[in-house]
Design an enzyme around this catalytic site. Structure first.
Site, PDB file in Angstrom:
ATOM      1  N   GLU A 299       1.044  -1.437  -0.021  1.00  0.00           N
ATOM      2  CA  GLU A 299      -0.049  -0.109   0.043  1.00  0.00           C
ATOM      3  C   GLU A 299       0.910   0.870   0.378  1.00  0.00           C
ATOM      4  OE1 GLU A 299      -2.815  -0.698   3.398  1.00  0.00           O
ATOM      5  OE2 GLU A 299      -4.147  -1.608   1.765  1.00  0.00           O
ATOM      6  N   ASP A 372      -8.829  -8.790   3.012  1.00  0.00           N
ATOM      7  CA  ASP A 372      -8.551  -8.083   4.671  1.00  0.00           C
ATOM      8  C   ASP A 372      -9.052  -7.714   5.368  1.00  0.00           C
ATOM      9  OD1 ASP A 372      -7.320  -5.596   5.822  1.00  0.00           O
ATOM     10  OD2 ASP A 372      -7.526  -4.365   4.078  1.00  0.00           O
ATOM     11  N   GLU A 400     -12.620  -2.339  11.859  1.00  0.00           N
ATOM     12  CA  GLU A 400     -13.025  -1.667  11.188  1.00  0.00           C
ATOM     13  C   GLU A 400     -14.182  -2.082   9.384  1.00  0.00           C
ATOM     14  OE1 GLU A 400      -8.903  -2.020   8.384  1.00  0.00           O
ATOM     15  OE2 GLU A 400      -9.474  -0.667   6.687  1.00  0.00           O
TER      16      GLU A 400
HETATM   17  C1  BDP Z   1      -6.215  -2.683   6.067  1.00  0.00           C
HETATM   18  C2  BDP Z   1      -6.409  -1.110   6.707  1.00  0.00           C
HETATM   19  C3  BDP Z   1      -5.450  -0.103   6.402  1.00  0.00           C
HETATM   20  C4  BDP Z   1      -4.191  -0.259   6.835  1.00  0.00           C
HETATM   21  C5  BDP Z   1      -3.983  -1.899   6.202  1.00  0.00           C
HETATM   22  C6  BDP Z   1      -2.755  -2.793   6.441  1.00  0.00           C
HETATM   23  O1  BDP Z   1      -8.027  -0.888   5.674  1.00  0.00           O
HETATM   24  O2  BDP Z   1      -5.547   0.932   7.190  1.00  0.00           O
HETATM   25  O3  BDP Z   1      -2.898  -0.071   7.063  1.00  0.00           O
HETATM   26  O4  BDP Z   1      -5.080  -2.456   6.690  1.00  0.00           O
HETATM   27  O5  BDP Z   1      -3.345  -4.107   7.466  1.00  0.00           O
HETATM   28  O6  BDP Z   1      -7.292  -3.237   6.747  1.00  0.00           O
HETATM   29  O7  BDP Z   1      -2.055  -2.367   6.883  1.00  0.00           O
END
Ligand code: BDP
Length: 706
Positions: A299, A372, A400
């Protein structure tokens, strides 16, 4: 008249403490006086003194906690003595014995045994931490109304590193946090230590959590500066007496950003040296520092791939930097590159080939599922696929994708579903739990991590019931064989009420809540159809985003023929990442559990399912019955009113009303949207939504304040 008013005032003031609202701050460690006088007398008779001689700092914590707990529960002070007095007095002896025989893991130093010896109860820990865990287990017996005469308990954690991961930022915000801001007050540290840090440590120790990564995985390099190391040191000092070690999430490009180097290439000599010096600097200040947690090349975060290196190059370099210090590297496998054919496969494709290449101090941290933290995911295919690498299971406690702090969703069933899943990689019984605890592949180290749901809200978790998820994480990290219902029962008795009927009602509601949430949001394996970025509410129509795999249509693939992501050999073939037994079961729509159906198959709208309904009809049924089950939860909760603190009861009642409103929002959004493809009416006995799709779409904009 004046006198009467004054008297009335006095009466009111005097009565005030009695009706003080429960603000939830004390979590499950309330230690309120036990109401049953007979039981109190029994407990009092067995706890007339605490005998302890050791100077171990964690044992001292155990003594203090035991004293505090007994004083509260039994309403009388308990003296601490060096030696059990002769005579008839009965009490509790605390002792450390590294060679004590306790059931469970033989290598763990955290185990304890509680046994009657003569007239006394002896709590023996294999270490100071073991004593502390034993003391909390003993207090739990009292808090849940169990007998302690002739008590015989013996327990050892199955997993060695049991960590909370905080996604907290230096500016006090919490990524995906819904309970206020961060509990860490960086601007006050290191001089000022909020007493809350100690209560936080107590709560964690009481459930066996022994490590805390205190900052966001999207890490700021700031934490590695000398200034911040002093702040981290102050927090580590609070945690140490509770057997908790502090870890840091590290920003991969720190050598460049704060070290002034030209590169962060893990094979560069200066970079290696920078990290080694940094590790030395940290350990000099914090001798029991736990190690590093790393999100790299994920990301948009920098990582070794920026220099043509791989994850093992990066992780091993950090492991080498730790040198002889007693620390570990937890390297996250949450990666997915833009442009991949199926995000489901990414982590597997990047990490599986590296199995066997990681240094012994490295654990690879894998989320429970391949996408996720969705409300329901099949287990991550990396579990069982990297036998030469210890894998940390990462679950999300913060909700989340599960309704933030407004939906009541008890997560132990979700955690257990993953832990109990059978990877079948070494024959039947090769569960994720056995991969994670290291027993399947004989690993020396093992870990589990939960992304914390804790914030500055007075009650810590926003939703009061969110406390149960923090609690359940710790209890399962200690012993994944506990049932979700047993954990809910303990928690409810310690936190809400001990009235048997109310306990049964609340536990049954908690136990079903996750399935209910799945039904009204993402039934039968739908996933990633939530509101963009915010990850709240439904947005199944989302077709454009920064990347295709950030949309909803990428995942549900609704068209005129049917619904679901074909991940079989005729589709993305992600199913091939699992062992043959799993492939066989999930690869056939007739044997694939309905809960996972749309994860792996594109199913025709009119295809009949084992329930006797067509896909469309089953989908609608689940959305409707799911939303209606929230009404059932409201009724259950209402029926427990007399047994629960009124303020707390009202708080949860209000949140359930929000949940009902939003369950209808999810239901209407999803059935109306999917109906545009299925082109079939809402089947009886359900009545069609009274609002239009356009109206429901508008709600998303309202929530996201567009
Ligand atoms: C996702 C989230 C994000 C996190 C990412 C992670 O949306 O904010 O940074 O995972 O786990 O679920 O690195």
């Amino acid at each position: 008249m004046l006198l009467r008013s004054l008297l009335l005032l006095l009466v009111l003031v005097g009565a005030a403490p009695l009706c003080r609202a429960d603000d939830g701050y004390r979590l499950w460690l309330k230690y309120d006086l036990i109401g049953d006088a007979g039981q109190r007398t029994q407990y009092r008779a067995a706890t007339q003194f605490i005998a302890s001689t050791t100077n171990d700092v964690v044992v001292k914590t155990a003594v203090a906690e035991l004293q505090r707990g007994l004083q509260g529960l039994l309403g009388q002070p308990i003296p601490v003595v060096a030696k059990a007095p002769a005579g008839t007095k009965r009490g509790i002896l605390l002792s450390v014995d590294p060679s004590a025989n306790v059931s469970g893991s033989s290598t763990s130093k955290d185990g304890y045994r509680i046994a009657a010896e003569g007239k006394n109860l002896v709590v023996t820990g294999k270490s100071g931490s073991g004593v502390l865990y034993g003391v909390f287990a003993l207090l739990r017996q009292l808090q849940t109304g169990q007998s302690i005469s002739a008590l015989s308990l013996s327990s050892s954690p199955r997993i060695q590193y049991r960590l909370l991961n905080h996604w907290d930022n230096p500016n006090g915000t919490v990524e995906r946090g819904y309970a206020g801001s961060s509990i860490w007050k960086w601007y006050e540290l290191p001089q000022q230590l909020d007493p809350r840090y100690t209560d936080y440590a107590r709560a964690n120790a009481s459930i066996g959590v022994n490590g805390v990564a205190i900052n966001n995985v999207n890490a700021s390099a700031r934490y590695l500066t000398a200034e911040y190391i002093q702040k981290v040191k102050a927090l580590a000092g609070v945690m140490r007496p509770y057997g908790i070690r502090v870890y840091l999430s590290v920003f991969w490009a720190a050598p460049k950003v704060i070290g002034g180097l030209k590169t962060s290439d893990p094979l560069d000599a200066q970079v290696k040296q920078w990290w080694a010096a940094k590790a030395d600097e940290i350990y000099k200040e914090i001798p029991n520092f736990g190690g590093f947690l790393v999100k790299a090349n994920s990301e948009g975060e920098p990582g070794p791939q920026d220099y043509g290196r791989n994850h093992a190059d990066g992780a091993n370099m950090l492991a080498t930097a730790l040198g002889t210090h007693d620390g570990i590297v937890m390297w996250r496998a949450f990666v997915y590159k833009a442009g991949s054919s199926d995000r489901f496969k990414q982590a597997y494709e990047e990490f599986k080939p590296l199995d066997g290449q990681f240094s012994p101090k490295v654990l690879v941290q894998v989320k429970n599922g391949p996408i996720d933290f969705q409300a329901r995911e099949p287990f991550h295919p990396l579990f069982g696929a990297m036998p030469k690498t210890p894998l940390v299971l990462e679950v999300q406690i913060t909700q989340e994708y599960l309704g933030f702090a407004s939906h009541l969703v008890y997560l132990a069933p979700l955690f257990k579903e993953c832990l109990d899943a059978d990877t079948q990689t070494k024959g039947p019984g090769s569960t994720v739990a056995k991969v994670v605890d290291g027993s399947l592949d004989q690993h020396r180290i093992s870990g589990i991590a939960g992304v914390a749901n804790i914030g500055s809200d007075r009650n810590w978790t926003g939703h009061p019931m969110g406390q149960a998820n923090w609690y359940a994480f710790g209890r399962l990290a200690w012993d994944y064989n506990l049932t979700a219902a047993a954990i809910a029962t303990e928690w409810t008795k310690m936190t809400l009420t001990r009235e048997p009927k109310a306990v049964a009602t609340i536990v049954s509601m908690m136990d079903k809540s996750r399935d209910i949430y799945v039904r009204y949001t993402t039934p039968m394996g739908l996933h990633h159809i939530m509101g963009q970025n915010i990850h709240y509410g439904p947005e199944p129509w989302l077709a454009e985003a920064g990347r295709p795999d950030w949309t909803a249509v990428y995942y549900h693939k609704a068209d005129s023929a049917g619904l679901g992501f074909n991940r079989t050999a005729t589709g993305s073939n992600a199913l091939a990442l699992y062992s043959p037994g799993v492939q066989k079961q999930w690869g056939d729509t007739k044997t694939c559990p309905l809960d996972y159906l749309l994860w792996f198959h594109h199913v025709g709208w009119k295809q009949p399912l084992p329930t006797g309904r067509t896909l469309w009809s089953e989908l609608v049924t689940r959305y409707y019955t799911g939303a209606d089950s929230v009404t059932w939860m409201q009724q259950q909760w209402a029926s427990a009113k007399a047994a629960v603190d009124p303020t707390l009861h009202a708080d949860i009642t209000a949140r359930l009303a929000i949940q009902r409103r939003e369950a209808l929002w999810w239901r209407d959004a999803c059935v109306l949207y999917f109906q545009t493809y299925a082109k079939q009416p809402i089947p009886a006995p359900f009545t069609p939504p009274t609002r239009t799709l356009a109206e429901v779409k508008n709600l998303v904009d309202l929530y996201q304040l567009k």
